[in-house]
Design a protein around this motif. Sequence first.
Motif, short mmCIF file in Angstrom:
data_model
loop_
_atom_site.label_atom_id
_atom_site.label_comp_id
_atom_site.label_asym_id
_atom_site.label_seq_id
_atom_site.Cartn_x
_atom_site.Cartn_y
_atom_site.Cartn_z
N GLN A 1 43.00 41.21 37.85
CA GLN A 1 41.58 41.05 38.21
C GLN A 1 40.94 42.37 38.65
O GLN A 1 40.79 42.66 39.83
CB GLN A 1 41.45 39.95 39.27
CG GLN A 1 41.75 38.58 38.67
CD GLN A 1 41.70 37.43 39.63
OE1 GLN A 1 41.77 37.61 40.84
NE2 GLN A 1 41.58 36.21 39.10
N ASN A 2 40.57 43.15 37.66
CA ASN A 2 39.80 44.38 37.88
C ASN A 2 38.45 44.18 37.23
O ASN A 2 38.36 44.12 36.00
CB ASN A 2 40.48 45.58 37.20
CG ASN A 2 41.59 46.11 38.07
OD1 ASN A 2 41.37 46.37 39.25
ND2 ASN A 2 42.77 46.27 37.49
N PHE A 3 37.40 44.06 38.03
CA PHE A 3 36.12 43.67 37.46
C PHE A 3 35.27 44.87 37.06
O PHE A 3 35.30 45.91 37.69
CB PHE A 3 35.37 42.76 38.44
CG PHE A 3 36.05 41.41 38.64
CD1 PHE A 3 37.21 41.07 37.96
CD2 PHE A 3 35.52 40.48 39.52
CE1 PHE A 3 37.84 39.85 38.14
CE2 PHE A 3 36.14 39.24 39.71
CZ PHE A 3 37.31 38.93 39.03
N ILE B 1 36.22 29.04 38.84
CA ILE B 1 35.34 28.12 38.11
C ILE B 1 34.07 27.82 38.92
O ILE B 1 32.96 27.87 38.38
CB ILE B 1 36.10 26.82 37.71
CG1 ILE B 1 37.38 27.19 36.91
CG2 ILE B 1 35.20 25.89 36.91
CD1 ILE B 1 37.18 28.11 35.70
N ASP B 2 34.21 27.58 40.22
CA ASP B 2 33.03 27.35 41.06
C ASP B 2 32.15 28.60 41.12
O ASP B 2 30.93 28.53 41.09
CB ASP B 2 33.44 26.99 42.50
CG ASP B 2 33.94 25.56 42.58
OD1 ASP B 2 33.74 24.80 41.60
OD2 ASP B 2 34.55 25.18 43.62
N VAL B 3 32.81 29.75 41.20
CA VAL B 3 32.05 31.02 41.23
C VAL B 3 31.22 31.15 39.95
O VAL B 3 30.03 31.45 39.99
CB VAL B 3 33.01 32.24 41.37
CG1 VAL B 3 32.23 33.54 41.37
CG2 VAL B 3 33.88 32.13 42.61
N GLU C 1 32.54 36.88 49.78
CA GLU C 1 32.40 36.25 51.10
C GLU C 1 32.00 34.80 50.98
O GLU C 1 32.57 33.91 51.61
CB GLU C 1 31.35 37.01 51.93
CG GLU C 1 31.96 38.20 52.64
CD GLU C 1 30.91 39.11 53.24
OE1 GLU C 1 29.79 38.63 53.51
OE2 GLU C 1 31.23 40.30 53.41
N GLN C 2 31.00 34.55 50.12
CA GLN C 2 30.48 33.19 49.97
C GLN C 2 31.57 32.20 49.53
O GLN C 2 31.62 31.08 50.00
CB GLN C 2 29.35 33.22 48.93
CG GLN C 2 28.57 31.95 48.82
CD GLN C 2 27.43 32.10 47.81
OE1 GLN C 2 26.98 33.20 47.51
NE2 GLN C 2 26.97 30.99 47.27
N PHE C 3 32.45 32.66 48.63
CA PHE C 3 33.47 31.75 48.09
C PHE C 3 34.86 31.99 48.70
O PHE C 3 35.83 31.35 48.28
CB PHE C 3 33.54 31.90 46.56
CG PHE C 3 32.34 31.32 45.86
CD1 PHE C 3 32.32 30.00 45.44
CD2 PHE C 3 31.21 32.09 45.65
CE1 PHE C 3 31.20 29.46 44.81
CE2 PHE C 3 30.08 31.57 45.03
CZ PHE C 3 30.07 30.25 44.61
N GLY C 4 34.95 32.92 49.63
CA GLY C 4 36.24 33.25 50.23
C GLY C 4 37.23 33.71 49.17
O GLY C 4 38.41 33.36 49.21
N PHE C 5 36.75 34.51 48.23
CA PHE C 5 37.58 34.90 47.08
C PHE C 5 38.29 36.23 47.33
O PHE C 5 37.67 37.21 47.74
CB PHE C 5 36.70 35.01 45.82
CG PHE C 5 37.49 35.29 44.57
CD1 PHE C 5 38.04 34.25 43.84
CD2 PHE C 5 37.71 36.60 44.15
CE1 PHE C 5 38.80 34.51 42.71
CE2 PHE C 5 38.47 36.86 43.02
CZ PHE C 5 39.00 35.81 42.29
N PRO D 1 36.60 35.79 32.23
CA PRO D 1 35.25 36.18 32.67
C PRO D 1 35.17 36.77 34.08
O PRO D 1 34.19 37.44 34.39
CB PRO D 1 34.47 34.86 32.62
CG PRO D 1 35.51 33.80 32.77
CD PRO D 1 36.74 34.33 32.10
N GLY D 2 36.19 36.54 34.92
CA GLY D 2 36.08 37.04 36.30
C GLY D 2 34.89 36.41 37.00
O GLY D 2 34.76 35.18 37.05
N PHE D 3 33.96 37.24 37.50
CA PHE D 3 32.74 36.72 38.13
C PHE D 3 31.63 36.50 37.09
O PHE D 3 30.53 36.09 37.45
CB PHE D 3 32.23 37.70 39.20
CG PHE D 3 32.97 37.63 40.52
CD1 PHE D 3 34.01 36.72 40.72
CD2 PHE D 3 32.63 38.48 41.56
CE1 PHE D 3 34.69 36.66 41.93
CE2 PHE D 3 33.31 38.43 42.79
CZ PHE D 3 34.34 37.52 42.96
#
Length: 288
Positions: A37-39, A90-92, A25-29, A64-66
Amino acid sequence: MYLICMKGYYNMDLTSPRTIRNIQEQFGFTFKKGLGQNFLTARNILEEIVDAAEIESGVIEVGPGFGVLTSELAQNSDKVVTIEIDERLIDVLDYTLAEYDNVKIINEDILKLDLKKVIDDEFNGEKVSIAANLPYYITTPIITKLLEEKLPIKNIVVMVQKEVAERMSAKPSTKDYGAITVLCQYYTEPSIVANVPAKVDSAVLKLKVLDKPSVEVKDEGVFFRVVKAAFSQRRKTLLNCLSANFAIPKDEISTLLESIGIAPSRRGETLSLEEFANIADTLLQKIK
Ligand code: SAM
């Protein structure tokens, strides 16, 4: 207020679905399936990967994902270099990994990156471990690159689809045994460290990189050409596969195989690495 923020910051649990939702939510990801992308959310699997990697001082992570595995690696090594293709992350990662000063994030495609240079620049050319929950759509190209580039690597510990882990650690005369098995077992000693039941069954695969290849060959290029030829048509005999791929008459291949005690009617999947090496060394005289 400051203390409350600090507490939240230091206790960020990236295995928690709630934390993941909050970050999204914070990053609109939104996740990109196309980038695999399976974390990971299983803490015990993170620990298994870190333990198996036997990190001496440096570790390289792919994707690295998150940053869930990255933070675990950062706590257990002197330095982590992590390579992520998705620039939205990258920002995340700057946010989720802010407390670690021993993590370097590289925004690149692992398949295009000069890893030798990264190891030279970031780790003074010293042996590193590789740890990752790999993007499944490019598991084999990544592992092939890591092995074929002959990098100073101690262990490769990766979460992959279970069937891929089984293929890489297969024994001859099984359905899973193929060219990728031979490549892995030429350079490494593979083992399955843990099974991870999920929507797509996965496993943690450890490839312990050998100091020297498991079999000695006169010419590596010819060895891998023989392997590729032998598996080019699984239903065909070794005689047919080799004769077609090397453009050598069948009677000559037959004589050559018999001279080293290998029946021409055998199939590639039954051959041990020693037998592949023996064929390659004998064939070398004919093609050079
Ligand atoms: N390590 C995280 C975890 O376990 O939760 C994420 C793992 S996820 C299976 C794979 C990661 O690899 C994603 O972050 C994806 O964006 C990244 N990725 C996909 N293709 C890549 C490539 N060619 N080079 C570098 N990273 C890649």
